[in-house]
Scaffold this active site. Sequence first.
Site, short mmCIF file in Angstrom:
data_model
loop_
_atom_site.label_atom_id
_atom_site.label_comp_id
_atom_site.label_asym_id
_atom_site.label_seq_id
_atom_site.Cartn_x
_atom_site.Cartn_y
_atom_site.Cartn_z
CB CYS A 45 5.69 -7.60 28.52
SG CYS A 45 7.12 -7.44 27.99
CB CYS A 64 8.43 -7.03 21.61
SG CYS A 64 8.88 -8.29 22.96
CB VAL A 83 -0.76 -0.16 1.10
CG1 VAL A 83 -1.70 1.31 1.34
CG2 VAL A 83 -2.04 -1.16 1.16
#
Length: 403
Positions: free
Chosen positions: A346, A163, A80
């Site tokens: 996490c 993360c 895109v």
Amino acid sequence: MSTPVKHEVLIIGGGTAGITVAARLLRKHYRDVAIIEPSDKHYYQPLWTLVGGGQATAAETERAEGSVMPRGATWIKSAVTAVDPDANTVTCADGTTYGYDVLVVAPGIQLDWDRTEGLSDTLGKDGVSSNYLFDLAPRTWEFIRNTRSGTAVFTMPSGPIKCAGAPQKIAYLACDHWRRQGVLDKIDVHLVVPTPRIFGIPAIADNLDKVIADYGITLHTGSEVRSIDSGARKVTVTNLAEGIESTLPYDVLHAVPHQSAPDWIKTSPLSTSHVGGDANGYVDIDKHTMQHVRYPNVFALGDAGSSPNSKTGAAIRKQAPAVVENIGAVLSGRPLTGSYDGYASCPIVTSSHDMLLAEFDYDFALKPSFPLLDPVKPHRPYWYLKKYGLPAMYWNLMLKGLA
């Protein structure tokens, strides 16, 4: 000008978020779901930390994109370049335009290597690596393995990143390796983070402080590496509150780049930048419904959304059902009923055999999946979850719309 091909649900991105949403939609018998994704490869990125720490191979994290594409989805193999939510169209790199009834924006996050001066030029050589790239995670392990003395620096940038635990996890894995090799006492280890503490939840930060002290790591909070001089093998560290600069030498450096929304989102009406908001330019969504705040037939989830949760695969697993439910509501003219509470997980690996599983919501309230284990401390069973359980769930359940 020809009329663009139109799809009922058009998804930008064939990563974790896009594939999960598509699989869930198809299980609910939606018949016209298309995914725009240019890559031939699909990666399970959470394992790259273990690759960099010598606990997994890069090959384990890679599969053909075609193998995870849900049966029944239309794969538009392109990238895109622009979106026009007023016209309900998306334009791709080959010039083709596609229309949609509902758009799901899930292209992932952009790694802005050039925002740290000198980083791009030295990546992958002279002791500098990053687990944020598939090709470089094995180099991280090579540099760690070959370091027997000197100074090691591990960095985390300011701003949202995917993360957020990864910058510290590799420091712990490296120290664990050096300790087992009997050389940790010959290596001066530094961890540079922009936050006031190593983790946003005090009880978890307390236990991670103990891990850091046990390894003898020097923790620099409220600080950021602004530039790298590869010739001199040193980094410039800025104290963010006071603006004071200092330098650290390095023999091995694990660098994490600044991150932001893809540039084509930043310049689009979908972006927070469009209304003078966050310069990182994420898709401007309601944090509970994941619906765009100005375009009701547009949703975003995963790393490119503006919702203030930690950008993790676990967050996507909880966001996807809410998005799918709300897509159905928009298409049928009903009020939105799907809601996401900010859940994120996490998994913080603290050694080659222990892991702390931090699970929490928007309010930083703990949401443990395994309440029998103290959620603020590292445990050995979590290590096996990280190495074996979570990848199996990802490939076999999550990407198939089953988890």
